[in-house]
Scaffold this motif. Structure first.
Motif, PDB file in Angstrom:
ATOM      1  N   TYR A  93     -17.334 -10.020 -26.376  1.00  0.00           N
ATOM      2  CA  TYR A  93     -17.048  -9.128 -25.619  1.00  0.00           C
ATOM      3  C   TYR A  93     -17.374  -9.286 -24.248  1.00  0.00           C
ATOM      4  N   PRO A  94     -15.845  -9.760 -23.486  1.00  0.00           N
ATOM      5  CA  PRO A  94     -15.740  -9.842 -22.791  1.00  0.00           C
ATOM      6  C   PRO A  94     -15.740  -8.599 -21.463  1.00  0.00           C
ATOM      7  N   PRO A  95     -15.720  -8.818 -20.288  1.00  0.00           N
ATOM      8  CA  PRO A  95     -15.935  -6.987 -19.645  1.00  0.00           C
ATOM      9  C   PRO A  95     -14.969  -5.842 -19.732  1.00  0.00           C
ATOM     10  N   GLY A  96     -15.216  -4.660 -20.192  1.00  0.00           N
ATOM     11  CA  GLY A  96     -14.193  -4.015 -20.158  1.00  0.00           C
ATOM     12  C   GLY A  96     -13.197  -3.970 -19.292  1.00  0.00           C
ATOM     13  N   PRO A  97     -13.276  -4.103 -17.625  1.00  0.00           N
ATOM     14  CA  PRO A  97     -11.663  -3.817 -17.469  1.00  0.00           C
ATOM     15  C   PRO A  97     -10.981  -4.753 -17.236  1.00  0.00           C
ATOM     16  N   GLY A  98     -11.713  -6.076 -17.829  1.00  0.00           N
ATOM     17  CA  GLY A  98     -11.576  -7.207 -18.486  1.00  0.00           C
ATOM     18  C   GLY A  98     -12.087  -8.587 -17.324  1.00  0.00           C
ATOM     19  N   VAL A  99     -12.059 -10.162 -17.117  1.00  0.00           N
ATOM     20  CA  VAL A  99     -12.563 -10.908 -16.940  1.00  0.00           C
ATOM     21  C   VAL A  99     -12.679 -11.199 -15.004  1.00  0.00           C
ATOM     22  N   PRO A 100     -13.826 -11.160 -14.942  1.00  0.00           N
ATOM     23  CA  PRO A 100     -13.086 -11.484 -13.415  1.00  0.00           C
ATOM     24  C   PRO A 100     -12.125 -12.165 -12.541  1.00  0.00           C
ATOM     25  N   GLU A 101     -12.268 -13.500 -13.280  1.00  0.00           N
ATOM     26  CA  GLU A 101     -11.282 -14.096 -12.852  1.00  0.00           C
ATOM     27  C   GLU A 101      -9.784 -14.106 -12.662  1.00  0.00           C
ATOM     28  N   LEU A 102      -9.985 -13.259 -14.094  1.00  0.00           N
ATOM     29  CA  LEU A 102      -8.259 -12.562 -14.102  1.00  0.00           C
ATOM     30  C   LEU A 102      -7.779 -11.433 -13.154  1.00  0.00           C
ATOM     31  N   ARG A 103      -8.779 -10.930 -13.363  1.00  0.00           N
ATOM     32  CA  ARG A 103      -8.766  -9.058 -12.468  1.00  0.00           C
ATOM     33  C   ARG A 103      -8.276 -10.049 -11.043  1.00  0.00           C
ATOM     34  N   LEU A 105      -1.490 -18.029 -14.304  1.00  0.00           N
ATOM     35  CA  LEU A 105      -1.136 -16.936 -12.113  1.00  0.00           C
ATOM     36  C   LEU A 105      -0.861 -17.891 -11.423  1.00  0.00           C
ATOM     37  N   ARG A 106      -1.567 -18.509 -11.030  1.00  0.00           N
ATOM     38  CA  ARG A 106      -2.010 -19.683  -9.823  1.00  0.00           C
ATOM     39  C   ARG A 106      -1.338 -20.969  -9.805  1.00  0.00           C
ATOM     40  N   LEU A 107      -0.404 -21.468 -11.190  1.00  0.00           N
ATOM     41  CA  LEU A 107       0.529 -22.110 -11.246  1.00  0.00           C
ATOM     42  C   LEU A 107       1.298 -21.603  -9.493  1.00  0.00           C
ATOM     43  N   PRO A 108       2.003 -23.424  -9.645  1.00  0.00           N
ATOM     44  CA  PRO A 108       2.525 -23.576  -8.313  1.00  0.00           C
ATOM     45  C   PRO A 108       3.873 -22.702  -8.562  1.00  0.00           C
ATOM     46  N   ASP A 109       4.811 -22.297  -7.017  1.00  0.00           N
ATOM     47  CA  ASP A 109       5.641 -21.951  -7.503  1.00  0.00           C
ATOM     48  C   ASP A 109       7.221 -22.793  -7.997  1.00  0.00           C
ATOM     49  N   SER A 110       6.800 -23.981  -7.643  1.00  0.00           N
ATOM     50  CA  SER A 110       7.840 -24.473  -8.729  1.00  0.00           C
ATOM     51  C   SER A 110       8.087 -24.901 -10.080  1.00  0.00           C
ATOM     52  N   ALA A 116      -4.864  -9.385  -8.630  1.00  0.00           N
ATOM     53  CA  ALA A 116      -4.685  -9.015  -7.595  1.00  0.00           C
ATOM     54  C   ALA A 116      -4.198 -10.645  -5.970  1.00  0.00           C
ATOM     55  N   GLU A 117      -4.298 -11.508  -6.571  1.00  0.00           N
ATOM     56  CA  GLU A 117      -3.744 -12.516  -5.595  1.00  0.00           C
ATOM     57  C   GLU A 117      -2.445 -12.789  -6.094  1.00  0.00           C
ATOM     58  N   HIS A 118      -2.467 -12.488  -6.951  1.00  0.00           N
ATOM     59  CA  HIS A 118      -1.015 -12.978  -7.590  1.00  0.00           C
ATOM     60  C   HIS A 118       0.280 -11.372  -7.064  1.00  0.00           C
ATOM     61  N   GLN A 119       0.004 -10.297  -6.553  1.00  0.00           N
ATOM     62  CA  GLN A 119       0.118  -9.074  -6.169  1.00  0.00           C
ATOM     63  C   GLN A 119      -0.030  -9.305  -4.824  1.00  0.00           C
ATOM     64  N   GLN A 120      -0.721 -10.124  -4.093  1.00  0.00           N
ATOM     65  CA  GLN A 120      -0.869 -10.110  -2.387  1.00  0.00           C
ATOM     66  C   GLN A 120       0.114 -11.143  -2.373  1.00  0.00           C
ATOM     67  N   ARG A 121       0.016 -12.421  -3.164  1.00  0.00           N
ATOM     68  CA  ARG A 121       1.057 -13.435  -2.531  1.00  0.00           C
ATOM     69  C   ARG A 121       2.790 -12.969  -2.772  1.00  0.00           C
ATOM     70  N   ARG A 122       2.997 -12.718  -3.737  1.00  0.00           N
ATOM     71  CA  ARG A 122       4.778 -11.934  -4.093  1.00  0.00           C
ATOM     72  C   ARG A 122       5.061 -11.089  -3.875  1.00  0.00           C
ATOM     73  N   TYR A 123       4.076  -9.905  -3.457  1.00  0.00           N
ATOM     74  CA  TYR A 123       4.920  -9.112  -2.721  1.00  0.00           C
ATOM     75  C   TYR A 123       3.937  -7.940  -1.188  1.00  0.00           C
ATOM     76  N   GLY A 124       2.896  -8.555  -1.509  1.00  0.00           N
ATOM     77  CA  GLY A 124       2.387  -7.708  -0.358  1.00  0.00           C
ATOM     78  C   GLY A 124       1.209  -6.703  -0.510  1.00  0.00           C
ATOM     79  N   LEU A 125       1.133  -6.715  -1.453  1.00  0.00           N
ATOM     80  CA  LEU A 125       0.093  -5.342  -2.180  1.00  0.00           C
ATOM     81  C   LEU A 125      -0.653  -5.920  -2.794  1.00  0.00           C
ATOM     82  N   VAL A 126      -1.568  -5.206  -2.194  1.00  0.00           N
ATOM     83  CA  VAL A 126      -3.216  -5.566  -1.909  1.00  0.00           C
ATOM     84  C   VAL A 126      -3.532  -4.907  -2.674  1.00  0.00           C
TER      85      VAL A 126
END
Length: 393
Positions: A64-74, A283-288, A78-88
């Motif tokens: 069983y992973p953590p209920g909220p999801g594994v820390p690496e994915l969470r 989610l960390r794949l390059p923009d290409s 968060a990094e994706h939302q900030q990088r793409r849209y400036g949402l922290v």
């Protein structure tokens, strides 16, 4: 029957088997090309598949992973939302991993609705929306997107008129399935203004965020006053072509995440542990990668749209997603999209989906049919050839 009552809960009695199950079974039975259900016919990036294999072999997520999801994915979300849209977002308190976007929608509605609450949703809508609203005891209030000048448009006056004192939330989908509409900045600003004015929650399904061909994807949560009242949903399936993995997520304020998690924990609790580690890498794949995905699907959109037009369909070219909606009336034969789709495999060996099943106002969607273009180019080319030979007799 027991005690004189039907076995199925009356809230779900109207839904039956999904149209996707019916049409996919029809494709298998007839050996037809399946352009109905929206799944790619090739896997996503090899390095992401191998990342899942590494996680399995290393024992990451096999229990069983953590209920909220594994820390690496969470953290990656968060990094994706900030990088793409400036949402922290705080990965510890403002991100929740779900079993695909479908569970995210279900958990959000079960958590946030009380029986009798009204939910305004853009019609046509993905079929699980109606079922989830029903399961939560809510009342759906459709606002219809109308075809106009080759695209589907939101009437903001209709949206405002649909909100009543009983309205709890707006359920928004952009890029929009099945019409391919991408709401503009001005339209989203108007939705945000309405939500703030009437103190509404908003649940946004943004799973096609990286499949935008015209315009741009702008998260509603980025507008003034919206971060604290918006549950933003996305997933890995559409972006990375691993639809079977069913890894989705929500981003929202701590209070909203806590509410949604309270419902989600009694649905699946957790799922897809090793796959979560792989999606974190995706989610960390390059923009290409994202640019190439979009270019590939744009070319396939154009191929199918052109072929459908040449076959005689009226075509509404999508600005996003990987679906194209067509009007069957110019063909001069069947005017009922459901009957048309049930007969299409025998007529030319292609399966599509009738849009009417995505409407409460079935008459509004009756002549429209959806085709998926997330298939190999050679498959689309063969399908176009078959459709050009369509016999409407």
């Amino acid at each position: 029957m027991t005690q004189g009552r039907p076995l199925l809960n009356r809230r779900l009695a109207e839904f039956g088997t999904t149209i996707f199950a019916e049409m996919t079974a029809l494709a298998v039975r007839t050996g037809s090309i399946n352009l109905g259900q929206g799944f790619p016919d090739t896997d996503g990036p090899d390095e992401i598949r191998e990342a899942a294999v590494r996680a399995l072999r290393a024992g990451h997520g096999n229990q069983y992973p953590p209920g909220p999801g594994v820390p690496e994915l969470r953290t990656a979300v968060a990094e994706h939302q900030q990088r793409r849209y400036g949402l922290v977002y705080d990965p510890d308190t403002e991100v929740l991993v779900t079993t695909g976007a479908t569970e995210a929608v279900a958990a959000a509605l079960l958590a946030l609705l009380e029986p009798g609450d009204e939910v305004v949703a853009l019609e046509p809508y993905y079929d699980s929306y109606a079922a989830c609203i029903a399961m939560a005891g809510g009342t759906r209030v459709p606002v219809t997107l109308h075809p106009h000048d080759g695209a589907y448009r939101l009437d903001l006056d209709e949206l405002r008129a649909a909100v009543t004192p009983r309205t709890r939330l707006i359920l928004l989908n952009t890029p929009h399935n099945p019409t391919g509409t991408v709401l503009t900045r001005d339209e989203l600003a108007a939705v945000a203004e309405l939500a703030c004015e009437r103190d509404l929650l908003v649940v946004t399904d943004e799973v096609y965020e990286h499949l935008v061909f015209e315009g741009e994807h702008i998260p509603l949560a980025s507008f003034p006053g919206m971060r604290e009242r918006t549950v933003t949903i996305s997933s890995a399936g559409k972006t990375f072509s691993f639809t079977g993995w069913k890894i989705g997520w929500i981003t929202a304020s701590p209070a909203l995440v806590t509410a949604v998690r309270s419902a989600k924990q009694f649905l699946t609790y957790v799922s897809g542990g090793p796959l979560q580690y792989a999606v974190a890498e995706a989610l960390r794949l390059p923009d290409s990668y994202f640019d190439a995905l979009r270019a590939d699907l744009r070319a396939k959109r154009d191929l199918l749209s052109t072929g459908l037009a040449e076959a005689g369909f009226g075509v509404y070219e999508p600005a996003g997603t990987y679906f194209v909606t067509t009007d069957i009336r110019p063909l001069g034969g069947e005017q009922d999209g459901l009957a048309f789709c049930r007969a299409l495999p025998e007529r030319c060996g292609v399966v599509a989906v009738p849009n009417a099943v995505f409407y409460d106002h079935r008459d509004q969607g009756a002549p429209f049919v959806r085709f998926a273009f997330c298939k190999r180019t050679e498959v689309l080319t063969e399908a176009v050839g078959r459709l050009k030979g369509l016999d409407m007799r």
